[in-house]
Design a protein around this motif. Structure first.
Motif, PDB file in Angstrom:
ATOM      1  N   CYS A  23       0.840  -1.209   0.000  1.00 26.62           N
ATOM      2  CA  CYS A  23       0.000   0.000   0.000  1.00 26.62           C
ATOM      3  C   CYS A  23       0.868   1.250   0.000  1.00 26.62           C
ATOM      4  O   CYS A  23       0.605   2.204  -0.746  1.00 26.62           O
ATOM      5  N   HIS A  28      -0.515   4.959  -1.218  1.00 24.28           N
ATOM      6  CA  HIS A  28      -1.730   5.102  -0.429  1.00 24.28           C
ATOM      7  C   HIS A  28      -1.392   5.547   0.992  1.00 24.28           C
ATOM      8  O   HIS A  28      -0.380   5.119   1.559  1.00 24.28           O
ATOM      9  N   THR A  30      -1.535   5.005   4.491  1.00 25.61           N
ATOM     10  CA  THR A  30      -1.711   3.687   5.089  1.00 25.61           C
ATOM     11  C   THR A  30      -1.641   3.753   6.609  1.00 25.61           C
ATOM     12  O   THR A  30      -0.683   4.264   7.174  1.00 25.61           O
TER      13      THR A  30
END
Length: 111
Positions: A23, A28, A30
């Protein structure tokens, strides 16, 4: 590609840490659920600190504190459970159900 806010439950486990890193590599935001009672589990503590250093955000939550789970879920638009999949008779299955209830209550994650 749109970036998501991802909460990983079980992020210190064998599969979970790889999900967290994937991720992060995809860019992203995370989050990793961190139990407040992690205690003296040095391996888990080391893993959490390593993931934090790599860019993950640690968020405290506990399956014994429903509201803390709801608050953690509210930070994300994707929740990934990397907890072991076990038969319904197993003691950890109710934890999965508690997570589902927190996701439903938070209301921000599409199911």
């Amino acid at each position: 590609m749109a970036k998501s806010k991802v909460l990983v439950v079980g992020g210190t486990g064998y599969v979970g840490r790889r999900i967290v890193r994937a991720c992060l590599a995809q860019g992203h935001e995370t989050y990793v659920l961190q139990r407040s009672n992690i205690g003296l589990d040095i391996n888990k503590l080391d893993m959490l600190l390593s993931l934090k250093k790599e860019g993950a955000r640690l968020v405290e939550g506990s399956f014994s504190d429903h509201q803390s789970l709801v608050e953690a879920v509210k930070l994300a638009d994707v929740v990934i459970s990397a907890m072991p999949v076990v038969p319904l008779e197993s003691p950890s299955c109710p934890l999965q159900l508690k997570l589902v209830e927190a996701i439903k209550e938070a209301g921000n994650v599409k199911v």
